[in-house]
Design an enzyme around this catalytic site. Structure first.
Site, mmCIF file in Angstrom:
data_model
loop_
_atom_site.group_PDB
_atom_site.id
_atom_site.type_symbol
_atom_site.label_atom_id
_atom_site.label_comp_id
_atom_site.label_asym_id
_atom_site.label_seq_id
_atom_site.Cartn_x
_atom_site.Cartn_y
_atom_site.Cartn_z
ATOM 1 N N HIS A 83 40.280 42.600 34.544
ATOM 2 C CA HIS A 83 39.759 42.922 35.518
ATOM 3 C C HIS A 83 38.070 43.128 35.809
ATOM 4 C CE1 HIS A 83 44.071 45.185 36.420
ATOM 5 N NE2 HIS A 83 44.314 43.492 36.413
ATOM 6 N N ILE A 90 33.780 43.601 38.887
ATOM 7 C CA ILE A 90 34.799 44.264 38.932
ATOM 8 C C ILE A 90 36.207 44.348 39.879
ATOM 9 C CG2 ILE A 90 36.173 46.929 38.078
ATOM 10 C CD1 ILE A 90 32.833 47.416 37.489
ATOM 11 N N CYS A 91 37.033 44.174 39.660
ATOM 12 C CA CYS A 91 38.401 43.939 40.662
ATOM 13 C C CYS A 91 38.892 45.396 40.547
ATOM 14 C CB CYS A 91 39.030 42.492 39.985
ATOM 15 S SG CYS A 91 40.562 42.267 41.136
ATOM 16 N N LEU A 92 38.499 45.832 41.670
ATOM 17 C CA LEU A 92 39.260 47.681 41.167
ATOM 18 C C LEU A 92 39.426 48.171 43.614
ATOM 19 C CD1 LEU A 92 39.962 50.490 39.986
ATOM 20 C CD2 LEU A 92 37.407 50.738 39.930
ATOM 21 N N CYS A 151 45.110 43.823 40.303
ATOM 22 C CA CYS A 151 43.604 42.632 40.972
ATOM 23 C C CYS A 151 44.402 40.893 40.714
ATOM 24 C CB CYS A 151 42.828 43.570 39.854
ATOM 25 S SG CYS A 151 41.174 42.612 40.121
#
Length: 151
Positions: A83, A90-92, A151
């Site tokens: 992620h 950052i894929c959050l 994600c």
């Protein structure tokens, strides 16, 4: 603007006095501006990232806490994680659509620690090369593509 500065002062003190495990505010980063912080991070013991050192860059808009901060990894060592893109994005979900003004810098830090700590295999997201070539410099302007449940 005053409420944003009050909130950031409060969060700054909280991060200085009671930082999440493995996190330390880079004091030099806040000397010139309260709207941009660097948080030094060390990978948690017993994880794939144990002992590794990272830096998180937090940027706050004048609409904080109603708008989420821009958060990304920066510096020489970007973690290899499903992620985390090689440019530090950052894929959050709490950094975008799941953000709430009730969240804080500490809760974002804890989520990132948890995300890294639960990783079972160091690898980049499947679309890393394409994303890094075509993305906006600001990760908040990204429309995330989900590769799994998160994600």
């Amino acid at each position: 603007m005053a409420s944003m500065q009050k909130r950031l002062q409060k969060e700054l003190l909280a991060l200085q006095n009671d930082p999440p495990p493995g996190m330390t505010l880079n004091e030099k980063s806040v000397q010139n501006s309260i709207t941009q912080w660097i948080v030094d991070m060390e990978g948690a013991p017993g994880t794939l990232y144990e002992g590794e050192k990272f830096q998180l860059l937090f940027k706050f808009s004048s609409r904080y806490p109603f708008d989420s901060p821009q958060v990304m990894f920066t510096g020489e060592n970007i973690p290899i994680h499903p992620h985390v893109y090689s440019n530090g994005h950052i894929c959050l979900s709490i950094l975008t659509e799941d953000w709430s003004p009730a969240l804080s810098v500490q809760s974002v830090c804890l989520s990132i620690i948890s995300m890294l700590s639960s990783c079972k295999e160091k690898r980049r997201p499947p679309d890393n090369s394409f994303y890094v070539r075509t993305c906006n410099k600001n990760p908040k302007k990204t429309k995330w593509w989900y590769h799994d449940d998160t994600c």
